[in-house]
Design a protein around this motif. Structure first.
Motif, PDB file in Angstrom:
ATOM      1  N   ASP A  69       0.836  -1.209   0.000  1.00 11.31           N
ATOM      2  CA  ASP A  69       0.000   0.000   0.000  1.00 11.31           C
ATOM      3  C   ASP A  69       0.865   1.250   0.000  1.00 11.31           C
ATOM      4  OD1 ASP A  69      -2.146  -1.720   0.146  1.00 11.31           O
ATOM      5  OD2 ASP A  69      -2.444  -1.459   2.301  1.00 11.31           O
ATOM      6  N   ALA A  70       1.981   1.171   0.666  1.00 10.34           N
ATOM      7  CA  ALA A  70       2.959   2.264   0.692  1.00 10.34           C
ATOM      8  C   ALA A  70       4.212   1.770  -0.012  1.00 10.34           C
ATOM      9  CB  ALA A  70       3.292   2.649   2.133  1.00 10.34           C
ATOM     10  N   GLN A  71       5.099   2.694  -0.331  1.00 14.28           N
ATOM     11  CA  GLN A  71       6.368   2.293  -0.920  1.00 14.28           C
ATOM     12  C   GLN A  71       7.150   1.478   0.105  1.00 14.28           C
ATOM     13  OE1 GLN A  71       8.557   5.719  -2.191  1.00 14.28           O
ATOM     14  NE2 GLN A  71       7.141   6.191  -3.850  1.00 14.28           N
ATOM     15  N   PHE A  72       7.973   0.564  -0.372  1.00 18.23           N
ATOM     16  CA  PHE A  72       8.789  -0.254   0.523  1.00 18.23           C
ATOM     17  C   PHE A  72       9.657   0.642   1.395  1.00 18.23           C
ATOM     18  CE2 PHE A  72      12.556  -2.683   1.676  1.00 18.23           C
ATOM     19  CZ  PHE A  72      11.976  -3.812   2.248  1.00 18.23           C
ATOM     20  N   SER A  73      10.234   1.697   0.801  1.00 20.36           N
ATOM     21  CA  SER A  73      11.114   2.590   1.572  1.00 20.36           C
ATOM     22  C   SER A  73      10.332   3.299   2.679  1.00 20.36           C
ATOM     23  CB  SER A  73      11.791   3.609   0.657  1.00 20.36           C
ATOM     24  OG  SER A  73      10.835   4.403  -0.009  1.00 20.36           O
ATOM     25  N   THR A  74       9.086   3.650   2.434  1.00 20.65           N
ATOM     26  CA  THR A  74       8.253   4.290   3.457  1.00 20.65           C
ATOM     27  C   THR A  74       7.970   3.311   4.590  1.00 20.65           C
ATOM     28  OG1 THR A  74       7.255   5.686   1.768  1.00 20.65           O
ATOM     29  CG2 THR A  74       6.074   5.497   3.851  1.00 20.65           C
ATOM     30  N   TRP A  75       7.650   2.072   4.235  1.00 27.66           N
ATOM     31  CA  TRP A  75       7.421   1.025   5.228  1.00 27.66           C
ATOM     32  C   TRP A  75       8.687   0.816   6.069  1.00 27.66           C
ATOM     33  CZ3 TRP A  75       9.122  -4.355   5.073  1.00 27.66           C
ATOM     34  CH2 TRP A  75       8.440  -5.203   5.960  1.00 27.66           C
ATOM     35  N   LEU A  76       9.843   0.822   5.412  1.00 28.30           N
ATOM     36  CA  LEU A  76      11.117   0.650   6.102  1.00 28.30           C
ATOM     37  C   LEU A  76      11.428   1.841   7.013  1.00 28.30           C
ATOM     38  CD1 LEU A  76      13.086  -1.690   6.049  1.00 28.30           C
ATOM     39  CD2 LEU A  76      14.349  -0.522   4.255  1.00 28.30           C
ATOM     40  N   ALA A 148       3.042  15.384   2.557  1.00 28.33           N
ATOM     41  CA  ALA A 148       1.904  14.467   2.474  1.00 28.33           C
ATOM     42  C   ALA A 148       2.332  13.031   2.782  1.00 28.33           C
ATOM     43  CB  ALA A 148       1.254  14.551   1.099  1.00 28.33           C
ATOM     44  N   GLU A 149       3.528  12.635   2.333  1.00 28.30           N
ATOM     45  CA  GLU A 149       4.030  11.290   2.626  1.00 28.30           C
ATOM     46  C   GLU A 149       4.266  11.124   4.122  1.00 28.30           C
ATOM     47  OE1 GLU A 149       6.766   9.749  -0.958  1.00 28.30           O
ATOM     48  OE2 GLU A 149       7.370  11.720  -0.201  1.00 28.30           O
ATOM     49  N   ILE A 150       4.794  12.167   4.747  1.00 29.84           N
ATOM     50  CA  ILE A 150       5.042  12.116   6.187  1.00 29.84           C
ATOM     51  C   ILE A 150       3.720  12.012   6.937  1.00 29.84           C
ATOM     52  CG2 ILE A 150       5.997  13.368   8.174  1.00 29.84           C
ATOM     53  CD1 ILE A 150       8.002  14.643   6.118  1.00 29.84           C
ATOM     54  N   ALA A 151       2.728  12.776   6.495  1.00 26.09           N
ATOM     55  CA  ALA A 151       1.410  12.718   7.126  1.00 26.09           C
ATOM     56  C   ALA A 151       0.825  11.310   7.024  1.00 26.09           C
ATOM     57  CB  ALA A 151       0.477  13.748   6.487  1.00 26.09           C
ATOM     58  N   ALA A 152       0.928  10.711   5.853  1.00 25.54           N
ATOM     59  CA  ALA A 152       0.398   9.358   5.661  1.00 25.54           C
ATOM     60  C   ALA A 152       1.165   8.343   6.509  1.00 25.54           C
ATOM     61  CB  ALA A 152       0.466   8.972   4.189  1.00 25.54           C
ATOM     62  N   LEU A 153       2.466   8.496   6.580  1.00 23.76           N
ATOM     63  CA  LEU A 153       3.314   7.568   7.325  1.00 23.76           C
ATOM     64  C   LEU A 153       3.073   7.656   8.826  1.00 23.76           C
ATOM     65  CD1 LEU A 153       5.657   5.526   7.218  1.00 23.76           C
ATOM     66  CD2 LEU A 153       7.214   7.445   7.305  1.00 23.76           C
ATOM     67  N   THR A 154       2.905   8.883   9.331  1.00 23.93           N
ATOM     68  CA  THR A 154       2.768   9.082  10.776  1.00 23.93           C
ATOM     69  C   THR A 154       1.324   9.086  11.259  1.00 23.93           C
ATOM     70  OG1 THR A 154       2.743  11.498  10.553  1.00 23.93           O
ATOM     71  CG2 THR A 154       4.901  10.425  10.876  1.00 23.93           C
ATOM     72  N   GLY A 155       0.377   9.235  10.319  1.00 27.30           N
ATOM     73  CA  GLY A 155      -1.029   9.303  10.710  1.00 27.30           C
ATOM     74  C   GLY A 155      -1.437  10.667  11.241  1.00 27.30           C
ATOM     75  N   ALA A 156      -0.589  11.665  11.053  1.00 28.37           N
ATOM     76  CA  ALA A 156      -0.881  13.027  11.517  1.00 28.37           C
ATOM     77  C   ALA A 156      -1.476  13.849  10.372  1.00 28.37           C
ATOM     78  CB  ALA A 156       0.400  13.695  12.018  1.00 28.37           C
ATOM     79  N   GLU A 157      -2.203  14.872  10.723  1.00 30.94           N
ATOM     80  CA  GLU A 157      -2.748  15.782   9.720  1.00 30.94           C
ATOM     81  C   GLU A 157      -1.602  16.530   9.050  1.00 30.94           C
ATOM     82  OE1 GLU A 157      -5.959  16.186   8.785  1.00 30.94           O
ATOM     83  OE2 GLU A 157      -6.471  14.533  10.138  1.00 30.94           O
ATOM     84  N   LEU A 158      -1.822  16.958   7.806  1.00 37.89           N
ATOM     85  CA  LEU A 158      -0.795  17.674   7.051  1.00 37.89           C
ATOM     86  C   LEU A 158      -0.332  18.934   7.788  1.00 37.89           C
ATOM     87  CD1 LEU A 158       0.884  17.810   4.454  1.00 37.89           C
ATOM     88  CD2 LEU A 158      -1.013  19.027   3.385  1.00 37.89           C
ATOM     89  N   GLY A 159      -1.264  19.700   8.315  1.00 39.25           N
ATOM     90  CA  GLY A 159      -0.914  20.908   9.062  1.00 39.25           C
ATOM     91  C   GLY A 159      -0.084  20.609  10.298  1.00 39.25           C
TER      92      GLY A 159
END
Length: 185
Positions: A69-76, A148-159
């Motif tokens: 669902d996410a890039q392998f590098s993001t998962w890592l 946006a990638e950081i928000a998706a990875l951490t589960g935090a809002e973009l702001g």
């Protein structure tokens, strides 16, 4: 390494690596430097090797659960940050500002020593940040992820991600200035 495996994408290698150690070795070779940089900045150079080992053991165990669902590098990156948090919880380093290393003297140190010292100072400065800020800053500045990638990875809002990065950068700038390092804009 096998040239055929080297040419495969990360998701293809991850699927193969469940049953083929050579495919996993290609993933390790491909991603170990980035994992080490991220770990070294979060836990310090001395503990980074242990974190890297923990990351790839956890990644190998979790390969069956990697859905792509996410890039392998993001998962890592997520696994790396979790390992760093675990390591910091065990060792709980604290570096008072008055114990910060003196800036390198260009007269008696080589450029390599100056770079090493600057990395150590940056690592010490990062460890003073709250975990959420440290995570956001390293994902942006070290790993080069988009907000946006950081928000998706951490589960935090973009702001929230943008705010954590801005506050983290400001705190790093202040810490490094107190340590005698002149940050560049």
């Amino acid at each position: 390494m096998n040239d055929a495996l080297d040419s495969l994408s990360d998701p293809e290698l991850a699927r193969l690596a469940v049953r083929d150690e050579r495919a996993f070795e290609v993933l390790v070779t491909r991603h170990a430097p980035a994992v080490h940089r991220l770990a070294a900045l979060n836990v310090g150079p001395g503990a980074a090797d242990e974190v890297v080992q923990d990351v790839f053991v956890a990644a190998h165990r979790g390969l069956r659960g990697f859905r792509g669902d996410a890039q392998f590098s993001t998962w890592l990156h997520r696994i790396t940050l979790n390992a760093c948090t675990k390591t910091l919880g065990r060792h709980r380093p604290s570096v008072p500002l008055e114990d910060a290393p003196e800036p390198a003297s260009a007269q008696n140190l080589t450029r390599a020593a100056e770079v090493t010292q600057l990395r150590e100072q940056l690592s010490a400065a990062l460890r003073t940040l709250p975990p959420e800020q440290r995570e956001a800053v390293t994902l942006r500045e070290v790993s080069g992820l988009e907000y946006a990638e950081i928000a998706a990875l951490t589960g935090a809002e973009l702001g929230t991600v943008k705010s954590r990065i801005n506050r983290g950068r400001a705190a790093l700038r202040a810490w490094l200035t107190c340590a005698g390092v002149t940050p560049h804009d």
